[in-house]
Write a protein that holds these residues in place. Structure first.
Motif, PDB file in Angstrom:
ATOM      1  N   PRO A   1       0.739  -1.152   0.042  1.00 55.59           N
ATOM      2  CA  PRO A   1      -0.084   0.170  -0.129  1.00 55.59           C
ATOM      3  C   PRO A   1       0.813   1.308   0.004  1.00 55.59           C
ATOM      4  O   PRO A   1       0.607   2.013  -0.878  1.00 55.59           O
ATOM      5  CB  PRO A   1      -0.826  -0.277   1.213  1.00 55.59           C
ATOM      6  CG  PRO A   1      -0.787  -1.530   1.743  1.00 55.59           C
ATOM      7  CD  PRO A   1       0.552  -2.069   1.145  1.00 55.59           C
ATOM      8  N   GLU A   2       1.848   1.542   0.754  1.00 58.23           N
ATOM      9  CA  GLU A   2       2.513   2.539   0.968  1.00 58.23           C
ATOM     10  C   GLU A   2       3.487   2.670  -0.363  1.00 58.23           C
ATOM     11  O   GLU A   2       3.660   3.824  -0.892  1.00 58.23           O
ATOM     12  CB  GLU A   2       3.721   2.497   1.858  1.00 58.23           C
ATOM     13  CG  GLU A   2       3.184   2.521   3.413  1.00 58.23           C
ATOM     14  CD  GLU A   2       3.081   1.031   3.992  1.00 58.23           C
ATOM     15  OE1 GLU A   2       2.832  -0.052   3.252  1.00 58.23           O
ATOM     16  OE2 GLU A   2       3.482   0.852   5.378  1.00 58.23           O
ATOM     17  N   LEU A   3       4.187   1.476  -1.027  1.00 60.37           N
ATOM     18  CA  LEU A   3       5.077   1.730  -2.015  1.00 60.37           C
ATOM     19  C   LEU A   3       4.164   2.098  -3.340  1.00 60.37           C
ATOM     20  O   LEU A   3       4.897   2.934  -4.190  1.00 60.37           O
ATOM     21  CB  LEU A   3       5.880   0.603  -2.253  1.00 60.37           C
ATOM     22  CG  LEU A   3       6.854   0.352  -1.050  1.00 60.37           C
ATOM     23  CD1 LEU A   3       7.773  -1.144  -1.360  1.00 60.37           C
ATOM     24  CD2 LEU A   3       7.963   1.437  -1.035  1.00 60.37           C
ATOM     25  N   GLU A   4       3.127   1.570  -3.542  1.00 55.58           N
ATOM     26  CA  GLU A   4       2.335   1.737  -4.901  1.00 55.58           C
ATOM     27  C   GLU A   4       1.750   3.082  -4.884  1.00 55.58           C
ATOM     28  O   GLU A   4       1.640   3.503  -5.565  1.00 55.58           O
ATOM     29  CB  GLU A   4       1.353   0.567  -4.831  1.00 55.58           C
ATOM     30  CG  GLU A   4       2.210  -0.867  -5.120  1.00 55.58           C
ATOM     31  CD  GLU A   4       1.164  -1.823  -5.703  1.00 55.58           C
ATOM     32  OE1 GLU A   4       0.053  -1.832  -5.699  1.00 55.58           O
ATOM     33  OE2 GLU A   4       2.079  -2.928  -6.261  1.00 55.58           O
ATOM     34  N   ARG A   5       1.723   3.780  -3.708  1.00 55.72           N
ATOM     35  CA  ARG A   5       1.224   5.266  -3.657  1.00 55.72           C
ATOM     36  C   ARG A   5       2.415   6.068  -4.312  1.00 55.72           C
ATOM     37  O   ARG A   5       1.916   7.040  -5.154  1.00 55.72           O
ATOM     38  CB  ARG A   5       1.158   5.775  -2.512  1.00 55.72           C
ATOM     39  CG  ARG A   5       0.026   5.465  -1.512  1.00 55.72           C
ATOM     40  CD  ARG A   5       0.205   5.835  -0.053  1.00 55.72           C
ATOM     41  NE  ARG A   5       0.249   7.261  -0.108  1.00 55.72           N
ATOM     42  CZ  ARG A   5       0.728   7.944   0.878  1.00 55.72           C
ATOM     43  NH1 ARG A   5       1.013   7.464   2.032  1.00 55.72           N
ATOM     44  NH2 ARG A   5       0.879   9.343   1.019  1.00 55.72           N
ATOM     45  N   PHE A   6       3.574   5.585  -4.525  1.00 59.01           N
ATOM     46  CA  PHE A   6       4.538   6.138  -5.266  1.00 59.01           C
ATOM     47  C   PHE A   6       5.091   5.644  -6.332  1.00 59.01           C
ATOM     48  O   PHE A   6       5.985   5.789  -7.192  1.00 59.01           O
ATOM     49  CB  PHE A   6       5.831   6.340  -4.359  1.00 59.01           C
ATOM     50  CG  PHE A   6       5.628   7.268  -2.971  1.00 59.01           C
ATOM     51  CD1 PHE A   6       5.875   8.386  -3.066  1.00 59.01           C
ATOM     52  CD2 PHE A   6       5.293   6.463  -1.961  1.00 59.01           C
ATOM     53  CE1 PHE A   6       5.645   9.201  -1.961  1.00 59.01           C
ATOM     54  CE2 PHE A   6       4.977   7.391  -0.665  1.00 59.01           C
ATOM     55  CZ  PHE A   6       5.186   8.646  -0.691  1.00 59.01           C
ATOM     56  N   SER A   7       4.031   4.594  -7.244  1.00 56.57           N
ATOM     57  CA  SER A   7       4.246   4.222  -8.568  1.00 56.57           C
ATOM     58  C   SER A   7       5.342   3.149  -8.295  1.00 56.57           C
ATOM     59  O   SER A   7       5.990   2.792  -9.519  1.00 56.57           O
ATOM     60  CB  SER A   7       4.186   5.090  -9.378  1.00 56.57           C
ATOM     61  OG  SER A   7       3.228   6.044  -9.751  1.00 56.57           O
ATOM     62  N   ILE A   8       5.500   2.580  -7.176  1.00 54.44           N
ATOM     63  CA  ILE A   8       6.643   1.410  -7.277  1.00 54.44           C
ATOM     64  C   ILE A   8       5.847  -0.053  -7.092  1.00 54.44           C
ATOM     65  O   ILE A   8       5.177  -0.269  -6.048  1.00 54.44           O
ATOM     66  CB  ILE A   8       7.487   1.488  -5.698  1.00 54.44           C
ATOM     67  CG1 ILE A   8       8.129   2.808  -5.943  1.00 54.44           C
ATOM     68  CG2 ILE A   8       8.433   0.298  -5.851  1.00 54.44           C
ATOM     69  CD1 ILE A   8       8.947   3.298  -4.672  1.00 54.44           C
ATOM     70  N   PRO A   9       5.938  -0.570  -8.394  1.00 59.32           N
ATOM     71  CA  PRO A   9       5.197  -1.952  -8.307  1.00 59.32           C
ATOM     72  C   PRO A   9       5.888  -2.942  -7.487  1.00 59.32           C
ATOM     73  O   PRO A   9       7.037  -3.508  -7.894  1.00 59.32           O
ATOM     74  CB  PRO A   9       5.081  -2.443  -9.887  1.00 59.32           C
ATOM     75  CG  PRO A   9       6.511  -1.483 -10.481  1.00 59.32           C
ATOM     76  CD  PRO A   9       6.573  -0.381  -9.605  1.00 59.32           C
ATOM     77  N   VAL A  10       5.223  -3.617  -6.572  1.00 60.33           N
ATOM     78  CA  VAL A  10       6.208  -4.389  -5.325  1.00 60.33           C
ATOM     79  C   VAL A  10       6.447  -5.694  -6.150  1.00 60.33           C
ATOM     80  O   VAL A  10       7.529  -6.285  -6.064  1.00 60.33           O
ATOM     81  CB  VAL A  10       5.123  -4.472  -4.089  1.00 60.33           C
ATOM     82  CG1 VAL A  10       5.814  -5.700  -3.358  1.00 60.33           C
ATOM     83  CG2 VAL A  10       5.234  -3.288  -3.536  1.00 60.33           C
ATOM     84  N   ASP A  11       5.486  -6.237  -6.939  1.00 62.05           N
ATOM     85  CA  ASP A  11       5.902  -7.646  -7.531  1.00 62.05           C
ATOM     86  C   ASP A  11       6.884  -7.528  -8.446  1.00 62.05           C
ATOM     87  O   ASP A  11       7.845  -8.516  -8.533  1.00 62.05           O
ATOM     88  CB  ASP A  11       4.435  -7.964  -8.326  1.00 62.05           C
ATOM     89  CG  ASP A  11       3.398  -8.122  -7.346  1.00 62.05           C
ATOM     90  OD1 ASP A  11       3.677  -8.597  -6.315  1.00 62.05           O
ATOM     91  OD2 ASP A  11       2.332  -8.165  -8.061  1.00 62.05           O
TER      92      ASP A  11
ATOM     93  N   ILE B   1      14.760  -8.257  -7.448  1.00 61.89           N
ATOM     94  CA  ILE B   1      15.619  -8.840  -6.028  1.00 61.89           C
ATOM     95  C   ILE B   1      15.763 -10.178  -6.422  1.00 61.89           C
ATOM     96  O   ILE B   1      17.151 -10.532  -6.057  1.00 61.89           O
ATOM     97  CB  ILE B   1      14.765  -8.515  -4.828  1.00 61.89           C
ATOM     98  CG1 ILE B   1      14.772  -7.176  -4.574  1.00 61.89           C
ATOM     99  CG2 ILE B   1      15.653  -9.241  -3.780  1.00 61.89           C
ATOM    100  CD1 ILE B   1      13.845  -6.495  -3.364  1.00 61.89           C
ATOM    101  N   ARG B   2      15.200 -10.966  -6.985  1.00 60.61           N
ATOM    102  CA  ARG B   2      15.329 -12.431  -7.075  1.00 60.61           C
ATOM    103  C   ARG B   2      15.847 -12.832  -8.235  1.00 60.61           C
ATOM    104  O   ARG B   2      16.233 -13.762  -8.593  1.00 60.61           O
ATOM    105  CB  ARG B   2      13.963 -13.069  -6.977  1.00 60.61           C
ATOM    106  CG  ARG B   2      13.306 -12.897  -5.439  1.00 60.61           C
ATOM    107  CD  ARG B   2      11.988 -13.617  -5.430  1.00 60.61           C
ATOM    108  NE  ARG B   2      12.138 -15.237  -5.844  1.00 60.61           N
ATOM    109  CZ  ARG B   2      10.890 -15.724  -6.095  1.00 60.61           C
ATOM    110  NH1 ARG B   2       9.683 -15.360  -6.018  1.00 60.61           N
ATOM    111  NH2 ARG B   2      11.117 -17.155  -6.269  1.00 60.61           N
TER     112      ARG B   2
END
Length: 296
Positions: free
Chosen positions: A138-148, A154-155
């Motif tokens: 919720p926090e990161l996608e507010r800043f247009s950072i797609p978590v998936d 990272i992987r």
């Protein structure tokens, strides 16, 4: 941004704090990194100056990743590689976030917990990091950072290898930072200029086929010389620091103590199995739990 929050770093000087990071800084999963020493028991046994933390390394990796993206973007633009430049520009925040979060799943005392975690949770620290990062959605996608997308980087499994390579590859920001940071804090006065090295970075491949592009180095003598210095420092740190015998022995003793505590006390094993408990686990917390777990 005039009033942007900044932190002072011994390697890079002033590091600007992105807005997305300021908004999640008080989360328990992030605060715990401030109380986990990057080199674990080596700071207690072989290298008393190595008191730097996972948090400082996370900030450094984030910062270097941003600098690499800016440089690659400029190079791609100057060569007319508009697709590469646009991809890098659009994903700069995501790559910086991946740099910051890449080690969030690590347990206390560096790699001591790698085997116990795999044994009892059947997950690597990268997989645990992915589980923890999802809670920041919720926090990161507010800043247009797609978590998936970020966890794929990272992987190292995202379709664009040149994007993954900035965080997870032979020339990644993670290695650049920990080689410099670890050597600085253990007292090895290695000379290595990050600015000169990353200036040799380039995206190799066809602008019309991003899936086939790779992160590499320019073809010139300067890039070869700098790469050789990088590899020499990398090998020296493994020989002198990471495989230092006395702290390695202590790490195996601590690993054995953790395994025994997990086998003899169910409550102790739960600190690894329950995400909310693991998210609070620091160096001192683990030692405290061990003291009450068995007859140590």
């Amino acid at each position: 941004m005039l009033n942007q929050k900044r932190v002072i770093d011994p390697l890079y000087g002033s590091i600007p704090m992105p807005l997305w990071l300021v908004h999640v800084l008080d989360r328990e999963e992030i605060r715990r990194m401030m109380f986990i020493r990057q080199l674990g028991l080596k700071a207690y046994i072989d290298f008393p100056g190595a008191i730097h933390t996972r948090y400082s390394h996370a900030l450094g990796t984030m910062h270097v990743a941003g600098r690499i993206v800016d440089l690659l973007c400029q190079k791609a633009t100057s060569k007319g590689h508009t697709n590469i430049a646009q991809c890098l520009k659009e994903n700069k925040n995501t790559l910086m976030a991946a740099g910051f979060f890449h080690d969030i799943g690590h347990g206390p005392f560096s790699h001591v917990l790698d085997y116990p975690l795999k044994k009892f949770t059947e997950k690597s620290h990268e997989e645990i990091a992915a589980d923890m990062i999802v809670t920041f959605k919720p926090e990161l996608e507010r800043f247009s950072i797609p978590v998936d997308f970020m966890t794929e980087i990272i992987r190292g499994i995202h379709e664009y290898n040149f994007i993954c390579g900035i965080i997870n590859g032979p020339l990644d920001a993670d290695k650049l930072d920990y080689l410099l940071r670890d050597s600085y804090h253990v007292g090895l006065k290695y000379s290595f200029d990050v600015d000169i090295f990353i200036n040799e970075y380039v995206v190799l491949g066809n602008d019309s086929n991003l899936s086939a592009c790779e992160l590499g180095l320019e073809s010139n003598p300067g890039a070869i010389d700098t790469a050789e210095i990088y590899l020499l420092i990398w090998k020296s740190l493994y020989d002198i620091v990471y495989y230092a015998p006395w702290s390695r022995v202590a790490e195996k003793m601590l690993e054995k103590a953790i395994l025994r505590a997990c086998e003899e006390k169910t409550d102790f094993k739960e600190i690894f199995l329950k995400r909310e408990k693991y998210a609070e686990l620091t160096d001192s917390e683990l030692l405290s739990e061990l003291k009450t777990a068995c007859d140590f």
